[in-house]
Design a protein around this motif. Structure first.
Motif, PDB file in Angstrom:
ATOM      1  N   GLY A   1       1.872 -13.368  -6.190  1.00  0.00           N
ATOM      2  CA  GLY A   1       2.311 -12.268  -5.331  1.00  0.00           C
ATOM      3  C   GLY A   1       1.162 -11.680  -4.528  1.00  0.00           C
ATOM      4  N   LEU A   2      -0.007 -11.549  -5.157  1.00  0.00           N
ATOM      5  CA  LEU A   2      -1.168 -11.048  -4.427  1.00  0.00           C
ATOM      6  C   LEU A   2      -1.650 -12.049  -3.385  1.00  0.00           C
ATOM      7  N   GLY A   3      -1.521 -13.346  -3.693  1.00  0.00           N
ATOM      8  CA  GLY A   3      -1.901 -14.368  -2.715  1.00  0.00           C
ATOM      9  C   GLY A   3      -1.020 -14.314  -1.481  1.00  0.00           C
ATOM     10  N   CYS A   4       0.274 -14.180  -1.675  1.00  0.00           N
ATOM     11  CA  CYS A   4       1.192 -14.056  -0.531  1.00  0.00           C
ATOM     12  C   CYS A   4       0.892 -12.785   0.254  1.00  0.00           C
ATOM     13  N   LEU A   5       0.570 -11.735  -0.471  1.00  0.00           N
ATOM     14  CA  LEU A   5       0.223 -10.474   0.171  1.00  0.00           C
ATOM     15  C   LEU A   5      -1.065 -10.608   0.974  1.00  0.00           C
TER      16      LEU A   5
ATOM     17  N   LEU B   1      -3.943 -10.681   5.992  1.00  0.00           N
ATOM     18  CA  LEU B   1      -4.894 -11.321   6.900  1.00  0.00           C
ATOM     19  C   LEU B   1      -4.256 -11.625   8.253  1.00  0.00           C
ATOM     20  N   THR B   2      -2.992 -12.015   8.235  1.00  0.00           N
ATOM     21  CA  THR B   2      -2.282 -12.238   9.495  1.00  0.00           C
ATOM     22  C   THR B   2      -2.158 -10.933  10.275  1.00  0.00           C
ATOM     23  N   ALA B   3      -1.854  -9.846   9.604  1.00  0.00           N
ATOM     24  CA  ALA B   3      -1.724  -8.552  10.274  1.00  0.00           C
ATOM     25  C   ALA B   3      -3.070  -8.079  10.809  1.00  0.00           C
ATOM     26  N   ILE B   4      -4.138  -8.319  10.069  1.00  0.00           N
ATOM     27  CA  ILE B   4      -5.466  -7.928  10.545  1.00  0.00           C
ATOM     28  C   ILE B   4      -5.863  -8.775  11.750  1.00  0.00           C
ATOM     29  N   PHE B   5      -5.591 -10.081  11.681  1.00  0.00           N
ATOM     30  CA  PHE B   5      -5.933 -10.970  12.779  1.00  0.00           C
ATOM     31  C   PHE B   5      -5.173 -10.599  14.049  1.00  0.00           C
TER      32      PHE B   5
ATOM     33  N   PRO C   1      -0.119  -3.502  12.165  1.00  0.00           N
ATOM     34  CA  PRO C   1       0.261  -3.143  10.798  1.00  0.00           C
ATOM     35  C   PRO C   1       1.756  -3.283  10.523  1.00  0.00           C
ATOM     36  N   ALA C   2       2.557  -3.404  11.563  1.00  0.00           N
ATOM     37  CA  ALA C   2       3.997  -3.574  11.356  1.00  0.00           C
ATOM     38  C   ALA C   2       4.306  -4.894  10.675  1.00  0.00           C
ATOM     39  N   ILE C   3       3.444  -5.869  10.830  1.00  0.00           N
ATOM     40  CA  ILE C   3       3.640  -7.154  10.163  1.00  0.00           C
ATOM     41  C   ILE C   3       3.595  -6.981   8.656  1.00  0.00           C
ATOM     42  N   VAL C   4       2.688  -6.126   8.187  1.00  0.00           N
ATOM     43  CA  VAL C   4       2.544  -5.937   6.739  1.00  0.00           C
ATOM     44  C   VAL C   4       3.802  -5.330   6.152  1.00  0.00           C
ATOM     45  N   TYR C   5       4.255  -4.210   6.699  1.00  0.00           N
ATOM     46  CA  TYR C   5       5.404  -3.571   6.049  1.00  0.00           C
ATOM     47  C   TYR C   5       6.707  -4.289   6.336  1.00  0.00           C
ATOM     48  N   THR C   6       6.751  -5.093   7.375  1.00  0.00           N
ATOM     49  CA  THR C   6       7.964  -5.866   7.618  1.00  0.00           C
ATOM     50  C   THR C   6       8.055  -7.062   6.679  1.00  0.00           C
ATOM     51  N   TYR C   7       7.064  -7.925   6.746  1.00  0.00           N
ATOM     52  CA  TYR C   7       7.140  -9.169   5.976  1.00  0.00           C
ATOM     53  C   TYR C   7       6.872  -8.966   4.488  1.00  0.00           C
ATOM     54  N   ALA C   8       5.922  -8.120   4.148  1.00  0.00           N
ATOM     55  CA  ALA C   8       5.679  -7.854   2.732  1.00  0.00           C
ATOM     56  C   ALA C   8       6.865  -7.109   2.124  1.00  0.00           C
ATOM     57  N   GLY C   9       7.480  -6.232   2.898  1.00  0.00           N
ATOM     58  CA  GLY C   9       8.652  -5.521   2.408  1.00  0.00           C
ATOM     59  C   GLY C   9       9.835  -6.437   2.180  1.00  0.00           C
TER      60      GLY C   9
ATOM     61  N   PHE D   1       6.653  -6.955  -6.703  1.00  0.00           N
ATOM     62  CA  PHE D   1       6.209  -5.564  -6.794  1.00  0.00           C
ATOM     63  C   PHE D   1       4.968  -5.263  -5.958  1.00  0.00           C
ATOM     64  N   PRO D   2       3.886  -6.059  -6.016  1.00  0.00           N
ATOM     65  CA  PRO D   2       2.726  -5.705  -5.189  1.00  0.00           C
ATOM     66  C   PRO D   2       3.036  -5.748  -3.692  1.00  0.00           C
ATOM     67  N   ASN D   3       3.902  -6.651  -3.291  1.00  0.00           N
ATOM     68  CA  ASN D   3       4.278  -6.729  -1.884  1.00  0.00           C
ATOM     69  C   ASN D   3       5.055  -5.501  -1.455  1.00  0.00           C
ATOM     70  N   LEU D   4       6.001  -5.097  -2.256  1.00  0.00           N
ATOM     71  CA  LEU D   4       6.786  -3.919  -1.921  1.00  0.00           C
ATOM     72  C   LEU D   4       5.936  -2.652  -1.971  1.00  0.00           C
ATOM     73  N   LEU D   5       5.013  -2.588  -2.909  1.00  0.00           N
ATOM     74  CA  LEU D   5       4.137  -1.425  -3.019  1.00  0.00           C
ATOM     75  C   LEU D   5       3.246  -1.301  -1.790  1.00  0.00           C
ATOM     76  N   LEU D   6       2.605  -2.387  -1.371  1.00  0.00           N
ATOM     77  CA  LEU D   6       1.740  -2.308  -0.197  1.00  0.00           C
ATOM     78  C   LEU D   6       2.549  -2.059   1.069  1.00  0.00           C
ATOM     79  N   ALA D   7       3.749  -2.613   1.148  1.00  0.00           N
ATOM     80  CA  ALA D   7       4.592  -2.355   2.314  1.00  0.00           C
ATOM     81  C   ALA D   7       4.904  -0.858   2.422  1.00  0.00           C
ATOM     82  N   ALA D   8       5.195  -0.218   1.306  1.00  0.00           N
ATOM     83  CA  ALA D   8       5.481   1.220   1.322  1.00  0.00           C
ATOM     84  C   ALA D   8       4.227   2.024   1.681  1.00  0.00           C
ATOM     85  N   VAL D   9       3.077   1.629   1.135  1.00  0.00           N
ATOM     86  CA  VAL D   9       1.838   2.340   1.431  1.00  0.00           C
ATOM     87  C   VAL D   9       1.499   2.223   2.915  1.00  0.00           C
ATOM     88  N   VAL D  10       1.590   1.037   3.466  1.00  0.00           N
ATOM     89  CA  VAL D  10       1.265   0.847   4.892  1.00  0.00           C
ATOM     90  C   VAL D  10       2.280   1.576   5.762  1.00  0.00           C
TER      91      VAL D  10
END
Length: 97
Positions: A8-12, A17-21, A25-33, A83-92
């Protein structure tokens, strides 16, 4: 269980990294969410938490102890991936919105 959390952390990490590149930041909360919701939804289905009481009793009496243990194990794995993906999506989402 640790391997599923690392997966899960690897996918995150790939999503972040894609969102940073792309500097979006919408990429993070969209795809990770989406990824987190899918895996947590699968975990909820495997535990039978979305069925009524009579259906839960019927499922309990028609399955073996090994089946219930396997479903519980897979539900835990799916939850630990999502869970880590959903957590970071909510934080971002709440940090940038």
């Amino acid at each position: 269980m640790r391997n599923s959390f690392i997966l899960g952390l690897g996918c995150l990490l790939v999503i972040a990294l894609t969102a940073i590149f792309l500097q979006d930041p919408a990429i993070v909360y969209t795809y990770a969410g989406i990824f987190g919701l899918i895996f947590i939804g699968v975990a909820a289905i495997l535990t039978g938490s979305w069925v009524s009481g009579d259906r839960a009793r019927a499922n309990y009496w028609t399955s073996t102890a090994n089946d219930r243990a396997a479903r519980g194990k897979w539900a835990t794995y799916c939850f630990m991936i999502g869970f880590p993906n959903l957590l970071l999506a909510a934080v971002v989402y709440f940090a940038w919105m």
